[in-house]
Write a protein that holds these residues in place. Structure first.
Motif, mmCIF file in Angstrom:
data_model
loop_
_atom_site.group_PDB
_atom_site.id
_atom_site.type_symbol
_atom_site.label_atom_id
_atom_site.label_comp_id
_atom_site.label_asym_id
_atom_site.label_seq_id
_atom_site.Cartn_x
_atom_site.Cartn_y
_atom_site.Cartn_z
ATOM 1 N N TYR A 112 -14.539 14.781 -10.120
ATOM 2 C CA TYR A 112 -14.122 15.089 -8.585
ATOM 3 C C TYR A 112 -14.247 16.683 -8.534
ATOM 4 O O TYR A 112 -13.420 17.364 -8.416
ATOM 5 N N VAL A 133 -15.781 1.999 6.467
ATOM 6 C CA VAL A 133 -15.553 1.220 5.502
ATOM 7 C C VAL A 133 -14.449 1.812 4.371
ATOM 8 O O VAL A 133 -14.800 2.709 3.993
ATOM 9 N N SER A 152 -3.397 3.038 -3.770
ATOM 10 C CA SER A 152 -4.873 2.903 -3.905
ATOM 11 C C SER A 152 -5.206 1.950 -4.733
ATOM 12 O O SER A 152 -5.914 1.130 -4.645
ATOM 13 N N PHE A 171 -3.613 17.279 5.345
ATOM 14 C CA PHE A 171 -4.018 16.503 6.292
ATOM 15 C C PHE A 171 -3.843 17.056 7.579
ATOM 16 O O PHE A 171 -4.105 16.322 8.724
ATOM 17 N N VAL A 205 -16.112 12.273 -0.621
ATOM 18 C CA VAL A 205 -16.606 12.815 -2.063
ATOM 19 C C VAL A 205 -15.840 12.065 -3.046
ATOM 20 O O VAL A 205 -15.103 11.324 -2.775
ATOM 21 N N PRO A 206 -16.509 11.664 -3.879
ATOM 22 C CA PRO A 206 -18.133 12.594 -4.398
ATOM 23 C C PRO A 206 -18.765 11.591 -4.266
ATOM 24 O O PRO A 206 -18.962 10.558 -3.754
ATOM 25 N N THR A 264 -13.848 -2.015 8.417
ATOM 26 C CA THR A 264 -13.573 -2.872 7.598
ATOM 27 C C THR A 264 -12.915 -2.517 6.281
ATOM 28 O O THR A 264 -12.828 -1.353 5.957
ATOM 29 N N HIS A 271 -7.333 19.638 5.743
ATOM 30 C CA HIS A 271 -8.045 20.420 4.816
ATOM 31 C C HIS A 271 -8.582 21.726 5.316
ATOM 32 O O HIS A 271 -9.743 22.121 5.299
ATOM 33 N N LEU A 311 -8.730 -5.064 2.353
ATOM 34 C CA LEU A 311 -7.578 -5.701 2.611
ATOM 35 C C LEU A 311 -7.493 -5.683 4.242
ATOM 36 O O LEU A 311 -7.404 -4.690 4.757
ATOM 37 N N ALA A 347 -10.156 1.447 4.896
ATOM 38 C CA ALA A 347 -8.979 1.904 5.907
ATOM 39 C C ALA A 347 -7.793 2.210 5.259
ATOM 40 O O ALA A 347 -6.774 1.778 5.610
ATOM 41 N N GLY A 348 -8.020 3.132 4.152
ATOM 42 C CA GLY A 348 -7.075 3.711 3.486
ATOM 43 C C GLY A 348 -6.280 4.788 4.017
ATOM 44 O O GLY A 348 -6.171 5.039 5.220
ATOM 45 N N GLN A 349 -5.917 5.622 2.823
ATOM 46 C CA GLN A 349 -4.916 6.842 3.312
ATOM 47 C C GLN A 349 -5.763 7.983 4.228
ATOM 48 O O GLN A 349 -5.357 8.751 4.961
ATOM 49 N N PHE A 350 -7.230 8.126 3.719
ATOM 50 C CA PHE A 350 -7.990 9.237 4.360
ATOM 51 C C PHE A 350 -8.706 8.795 5.661
ATOM 52 O O PHE A 350 -8.903 9.858 6.478
ATOM 53 N N THR A 393 -14.080 4.443 0.755
ATOM 54 C CA THR A 393 -13.635 3.628 -0.403
ATOM 55 C C THR A 393 -13.210 4.580 -1.517
ATOM 56 O O THR A 393 -13.352 5.800 -1.572
ATOM 57 N N GLN A 394 -12.696 4.128 -2.644
ATOM 58 C CA GLN A 394 -12.029 4.772 -3.759
ATOM 59 C C GLN A 394 -13.088 5.681 -4.387
ATOM 60 O O GLN A 394 -14.271 5.087 -4.229
ATOM 61 N N ARG A 395 -12.843 6.586 -5.023
ATOM 62 C CA ARG A 395 -13.735 7.733 -5.221
ATOM 63 C C ARG A 395 -14.745 7.573 -6.391
ATOM 64 O O ARG A 395 -16.117 7.775 -6.146
#
Ligand SMILES: NC(=O)c1ccc[n+]([C@@H]2O[C@H](COP(=O)([O-])OP(=O)(O)OC[C@H]3O[C@@H](n4cnc5c(N)ncnc54)[C@H](O)[C@@H]3O)[C@@H](O)[C@H]2O)c1
Length: 414
Positions: free
Chosen positions: A199, A25, A183, A329, A111-112, A50, A353, A53, A27-30, A88-90
């Motif tokens: 964070y 859930v 983001s 990464f 996280v978090p 999913t 990491h 966007l 599908a961004g950078q991480f 998704t965003q933090r």
């Protein structure tokens, strides 16, 4: 001993142990780094993806032959997928995790854990009610320093550990401007002001992932930002936040003290080391700088730096990630890491990491098929996350010392 850290597994998982389907859930950078590992894991039979966007979901799913795109988070929860991984965003994780648990899905959360104490309480309550697996993907739990100190503290080699430090030192100029723009879209400045102490897990988790204790109270000083570029500006901030750096002093349940720094405006080379730790015991101590790691006893100081340097791998698959973030990464395991427990399929696979991604991806798959909660379960995630939430409140109140809730007491568990 209520805060005992679980022993590490010693043997790899195989497909005979069972299998499950996993929905990504966000599908961004991480997410891609972990999707690639679960795609290889012997216990994961299919990935689904999913994103609000849809083009991001399609792009990520296209990397894996067995992956399918799902139209929305709600459709994912309504489907027969066994587990979901929230990337998704933090500030969004808490409510999504609760919804997923209520839909009967095992949950991996980046996280978090949450940004409110009430969200943490809800997640713990849902995990206890449903018996489902919950894991927070805290990378510092497998930071080489934390892995090493977990063993040293367990073996009693420091004597009584009475003071420790964990810092997450990541300057905004080193990749975060680009990451927040990707983001947050047009209004990225509103979210780039995310409060540093919300964070906290890469600092707190690296200490309390080695030291079996929890933080019981905190006093925190927030540093007002003064760059004047609209980031960390209360007028613009979605979080009403103007702190770009913060320093907190915690009292621990074992009678010791812990200090953490969360720094976003700092002249420090985070691509070399973004989390750094110090542990002081009555018999020995451990200290880290960007390039150096030393072990001290009462006679001498020993340079043990080489054991903590992860092998760097190529970052060719990381086009979504700003070049300044790619080092984090793309790092492999360090000499202190024990790799025998990892599935053979992970040999040579992308990591990140400081070698932690392989362990986290494996911990979750292992937990889902064995039914045993992972090391960073809901209670340990709360121990790593809640201290920062309370620290931020303390900073807003001028550094007043505040108690940190004990979620085990509240839930009646050990
Ligand atoms: N060391 C670490 O542990 C580490 C490092 C980097 C990022 N992270 C965490 O990973 C998470 C993701 O970071 P990122 O940089 O990939 O963020 P990102 O903003 O690049 O990606 C988030 C994606 O989630 C999507 N999204 C948001 N809400 C959604 C919803 N309800 N349903 C479906 N999709 C939704 C967005 O459209 C976006 O594509 C963050 O929580 C961050 O804290 C952790």
């Amino acid at each position: 001993m209520p805060f005992t850290l679980p022993p590490e597994p010693t043997t790899p998982m195989t497909s005979e142990a069972g299998s499950f389907t996993l929905g990504i859930v966000g599908a961004g950078q991480f997410a891609g780094s972990f999707a690639a590992l679960w795609n290889l894991h012997p216990n994961v039979v299919q990935l689904r993806v999913t994103d609000v966007l849809p083009e991001r979901a399609e792009k990520l799913a296209a990397r894996f032959p067995r992956a399918e795109v799902v139209a929305s988070f709600e459709d994912m929860l309504a489907s027969d997928v066994d587990a979901v991984a929230i990337f998704t965003q933090r500030w969004t994780h808490g409510p999504l995790v609760v919804q997923a648990l209520q839909a009967g899905k095992h949950v991996y959360s980046a996280v978090p854990m949450a940004v409110e104490i009430t969200e943490i309480e809800q997640i713990i309550a849902e995990v206890e009610r449903t018996g489902l697996i919950y894991m927070m993907g805290e990378t510092s739990y497998y930071n080489p320093a934390t892995v090493y100190m977990r063993h040293k503290i367990r073996a009693g080699e420091l004597g009584r550990v009475f003071y420790a430090e964990g810092d997450y030192v990541h300057d905004m100029d080193l990749g975060f401007y680009a990451a927040y723009q990707y983001s947050g879209g047009e209004n990225w400045k509103a979210t780039a002001s995310y409060p540093p102490m919300l964070y906290p897990t890469h600092a707190v988790g690296g200490v309390l992932g080695a030291l079996p204790a929890r933080a019981v109270s905190v006093s925190c000083i927030g540093i007002e930002d003064d760059r004047g570029d609209g980031v960390f500006d209360r007028e613009v901030s979605q979080f009403n936040n103007s702190f770009s750096n913060a320093t907190a002093l915690f009292e621990l349940s074992d009678g010791g003290a812990m200090r953490t720094n969360e720094m976003r405006r700092v002249g420090y080379p985070s691509p070399i080391r973004e989390s750094r730790f110090r542990f002081f015991g009555t018999e020995a101590s451990f200290e880290q700088l960007a390039h150096h790691t030393v072990w001290n006893d009462k006679k001498d100081s020993y340079d043990i730096s080489e054991q903590f340097i992860p092998v760097r791998r190529g970052a060719e698959t990381l086009q979504e990630v700003d070049p300044d973030l790619r080092a984090a990464f793309s790092s492999g395991t360090a000499p202190v890491h024990e790799t025998a427990r990892l599935p053979a399929e992970f040999d040579g696979a992308p990591n990140g990491h400081e070698g932690s991604h392989h362990y986290l991806a494996d911990d979750f798959a292992r937990a889902v098929v064995t039914g045993q909660q992972p090391p960073v379960d809901a209670h340990r995630a709360a121990i790593f996350t809640a201290p920062g939430i309370i620290a931020h409140t303390s900073a807003l109140e001028g550094g007043i010392r505040l108690p940190i809730p004990d979620f085990r007491e509240a839930s009646g568990s050990e």
